[in-house]
Motif scaffolding. Structure first.
Motif, PDB file in Angstrom:
ATOM      1  N   GLU A 108       9.736   5.023  12.628  1.00 35.72           N
ATOM      2  CA  GLU A 108      10.149   3.999  13.601  1.00 35.72           C
ATOM      3  C   GLU A 108       9.070   2.932  13.699  1.00 35.72           C
ATOM      4  N   ASP A 109       9.472   1.678  13.561  1.00 37.81           N
ATOM      5  CA  ASP A 109       8.507   0.580  13.616  1.00 37.81           C
ATOM      6  C   ASP A 109       8.363  -0.034  15.003  1.00 37.81           C
ATOM      7  N   ASN A 110       9.306   0.208  15.886  1.00 36.92           N
ATOM      8  CA  ASN A 110       9.306  -0.429  17.199  1.00 36.92           C
ATOM      9  C   ASN A 110       8.475   0.386  18.196  1.00 36.92           C
ATOM     10  N   ASP A 111       7.480  -0.257  18.809  1.00 46.77           N
ATOM     11  CA  ASP A 111       6.594   0.431  19.767  1.00 46.77           C
ATOM     12  C   ASP A 111       7.366   1.066  20.917  1.00 46.77           C
ATOM     13  N   ASP A 112       8.318   0.340  21.487  1.00 46.22           N
ATOM     14  CA  ASP A 112       9.077   0.858  22.629  1.00 46.22           C
ATOM     15  C   ASP A 112       9.912   2.075  22.233  1.00 46.22           C
ATOM     16  N   ASP A 113      10.573   2.009  21.084  1.00 51.64           N
ATOM     17  CA  ASP A 113      11.385   3.141  20.628  1.00 51.64           C
ATOM     18  C   ASP A 113      10.517   4.355  20.304  1.00 51.64           C
ATOM     19  N   ARG A 114       9.324   4.127  19.732  1.00 56.99           N
ATOM     20  CA  ARG A 114       8.399   5.237  19.475  1.00 56.99           C
ATOM     21  C   ARG A 114       7.964   5.880  20.793  1.00 56.99           C
ATOM     22  N   TYR A 115       7.643   5.044  21.775  1.00 57.07           N
ATOM     23  CA  TYR A 115       7.213   5.558  23.074  1.00 57.07           C
ATOM     24  C   TYR A 115       8.319   6.408  23.713  1.00 57.07           C
ATOM     25  N   ALA A 150      10.875   7.903  22.275  1.00 62.19           N
ATOM     26  CA  ALA A 150      11.096   9.122  21.499  1.00 62.19           C
ATOM     27  C   ALA A 150      10.002  10.153  21.773  1.00 62.19           C
ATOM     28  N   THR A 151       8.760   9.703  21.842  1.00 65.07           N
ATOM     29  CA  THR A 151       7.642  10.601  22.124  1.00 65.07           C
ATOM     30  C   THR A 151       7.804  11.240  23.495  1.00 65.07           C
ATOM     31  N   ARG A 152       8.172  10.433  24.476  1.00 65.89           N
ATOM     32  CA  ARG A 152       8.424  10.968  25.827  1.00 65.89           C
ATOM     33  C   ARG A 152       9.551  11.980  25.829  1.00 65.89           C
ATOM     34  N   ALA A 153      10.622  11.670  25.117  1.00 69.85           N
ATOM     35  CA  ALA A 153      11.775  12.571  25.063  1.00 69.85           C
ATOM     36  C   ALA A 153      11.399  13.903  24.403  1.00 69.85           C
ATOM     37  N   MET A 154      10.594  13.853  23.362  1.00 70.12           N
ATOM     38  CA  MET A 154      10.195  15.079  22.656  1.00 70.12           C
ATOM     39  C   MET A 154       9.393  16.006  23.563  1.00 70.12           C
ATOM     40  N   LYS A 155       8.596  15.424  24.455  1.00 73.13           N
ATOM     41  CA  LYS A 155       7.788  16.231  25.376  1.00 73.13           C
ATOM     42  C   LYS A 155       8.641  16.958  26.406  1.00 73.13           C
ATOM     43  N   LYS A 156       9.861  16.489  26.637  1.00 75.39           N
ATOM     44  CA  LYS A 156      10.748  17.080  27.641  1.00 75.39           C
ATOM     45  C   LYS A 156      11.680  18.148  27.068  1.00 75.39           C
ATOM     46  N   LEU A 157      11.603  18.397  25.776  1.00 75.54           N
ATOM     47  CA  LEU A 157      12.524  19.340  25.141  1.00 75.54           C
ATOM     48  C   LEU A 157      12.217  20.775  25.521  1.00 75.54           C
ATOM     49  N   SER A 158      13.205  21.637  25.359  1.00 72.29           N
ATOM     50  CA  SER A 158      13.051  23.045  25.728  1.00 72.29           C
ATOM     51  C   SER A 158      12.281  23.845  24.686  1.00 72.29           C
ATOM     52  N   ARG A 159      11.968  23.247  23.556  1.00 73.05           N
ATOM     53  CA  ARG A 159      11.184  23.930  22.525  1.00 73.05           C
ATOM     54  C   ARG A 159      10.013  23.054  22.127  1.00 73.05           C
ATOM     55  N   ALA A 213      23.022  11.868   4.785  1.00 69.76           N
ATOM     56  CA  ALA A 213      22.373  11.960   6.093  1.00 69.76           C
ATOM     57  C   ALA A 213      22.911  13.185   6.830  1.00 69.76           C
ATOM     58  N   ALA A 214      22.021  13.910   7.475  1.00 69.03           N
ATOM     59  CA  ALA A 214      22.419  15.117   8.204  1.00 69.03           C
ATOM     60  C   ALA A 214      23.108  14.796   9.519  1.00 69.03           C
ATOM     61  N   GLY A 215      22.930  13.571  10.003  1.00 69.24           N
ATOM     62  CA  GLY A 215      23.547  13.177  11.262  1.00 69.24           C
ATOM     63  C   GLY A 215      23.096  11.799  11.672  1.00 69.24           C
ATOM     64  N   PHE A 216      23.609  11.388  12.810  1.00 68.71           N
ATOM     65  CA  PHE A 216      23.309  10.070  13.363  1.00 68.71           C
ATOM     66  C   PHE A 216      23.035  10.224  14.842  1.00 68.71           C
ATOM     67  N   ILE A 217      22.106   9.429  15.336  1.00 68.85           N
ATOM     68  CA  ILE A 217      21.788   9.431  16.758  1.00 68.85           C
ATOM     69  C   ILE A 217      21.564   7.983  17.190  1.00 68.85           C
ATOM     70  N   VAL A 218      22.085   7.654  18.364  1.00 71.80           N
ATOM     71  CA  VAL A 218      21.993   6.285  18.864  1.00 71.80           C
ATOM     72  C   VAL A 218      20.711   6.130  19.671  1.00 71.80           C
ATOM     73  N   LYS A 219      19.983   5.052  19.371  1.00 72.34           N
ATOM     74  CA  LYS A 219      18.765   4.740  20.126  1.00 72.34           C
ATOM     75  C   LYS A 219      19.153   4.026  21.412  1.00 72.34           C
ATOM     76  N   PRO A 220      18.343   4.151  22.428  1.00 70.72           N
ATOM     77  CA  PRO A 220      17.068   4.855  22.487  1.00 70.72           C
ATOM     78  C   PRO A 220      17.265   6.371  22.558  1.00 70.72           C
ATOM     79  N   LEU A 221      16.296   7.091  21.991  1.00 70.58           N
ATOM     80  CA  LEU A 221      16.344   8.543  21.997  1.00 70.58           C
ATOM     81  C   LEU A 221      15.955   9.069  23.361  1.00 70.58           C
ATOM     82  N   ASP A 222      16.664  10.097  23.800  1.00 70.11           N
ATOM     83  CA  ASP A 222      16.294  10.776  25.039  1.00 70.11           C
ATOM     84  C   ASP A 222      16.414  12.277  24.801  1.00 70.11           C
ATOM     85  N   ALA A 223      15.922  13.061  25.737  1.00 70.37           N
ATOM     86  CA  ALA A 223      15.858  14.510  25.559  1.00 70.37           C
ATOM     87  C   ALA A 223      17.244  15.123  25.373  1.00 70.37           C
ATOM     88  N   ALA A 224      18.244  14.666  26.131  1.00 67.88           N
ATOM     89  CA  ALA A 224      19.585  15.235  26.019  1.00 67.88           C
ATOM     90  C   ALA A 224      20.175  14.991  24.624  1.00 67.88           C
TER      91      ALA A 224
END
Length: 131
Positions: A10-17, A19-28, A109-120
């Motif tokens: 990901e090249d976009n600073d906001d989208d990286r931020y 996504a990083t926040r969302a990853m920290k909220k995951l159950s694993r 591609a294994a799948g598609f996900i719409v940005k912005p990424l969130d934990a859900a």
């Protein structure tokens, strides 16, 4: 619980931020690596051609609109390389341009996900892919 290794391309600073926040909220636990463009992602995934081969992540989340080398071109190259052919790659995009998404489907591609990424969205993606 086994840690999931994810490479976010990901090249976009906001989208990286976000996504990083969302990853920290995951159950694993997730170990997140970041590549800021397609060329950097390929260097990370393919190495420089000398042993040892790089350890591949469990999953790549790949933006389509990248500088230097766009996401669909990265996916195409990964699919032509025997070492990365089976690597799960999910396309992350805020665009739903049918031609581009169709090309990614054809490339495996294994799948598609719409940005912005969130934990859900990520939890649902991981469950669908069983990673």
């Amino acid at each position: 619980m086994i840690e999931l290794n994810v490479l976010l391309v990901e090249d976009n600073d906001d989208d990286r931020y976000l996504a990083t926040r969302a990853m920290k909220k995951l159950s694993r636990p997730v170990r997140l690596e970041i590549a800021r463009d397609g060329a950097e992602a390929l260097r990370r995934l393919e190495g420089d051609g000398t042993p040892p081969a790089p350890q591949l992540p469990s999953l790549v989340i790949l933006d389509l609109q990248l500088p230097r080398l766009n996401g669909s071109d990265v996916l195409e190259r990964l699919r032509h390389n025997p070492a990365t052919r089976e690597l799960p790659v999910v396309i992350a995009s805020s665009s739903d341009h049918p031609d581009e998404l169709d090309r990614c489907r054809r490339l495996g591609a294994a799948g598609f996900i719409v940005k912005p990424l969130d934990a859900a969205k990520l939890e649902g993606l991981f469950a669908t892919l069983a990673v």
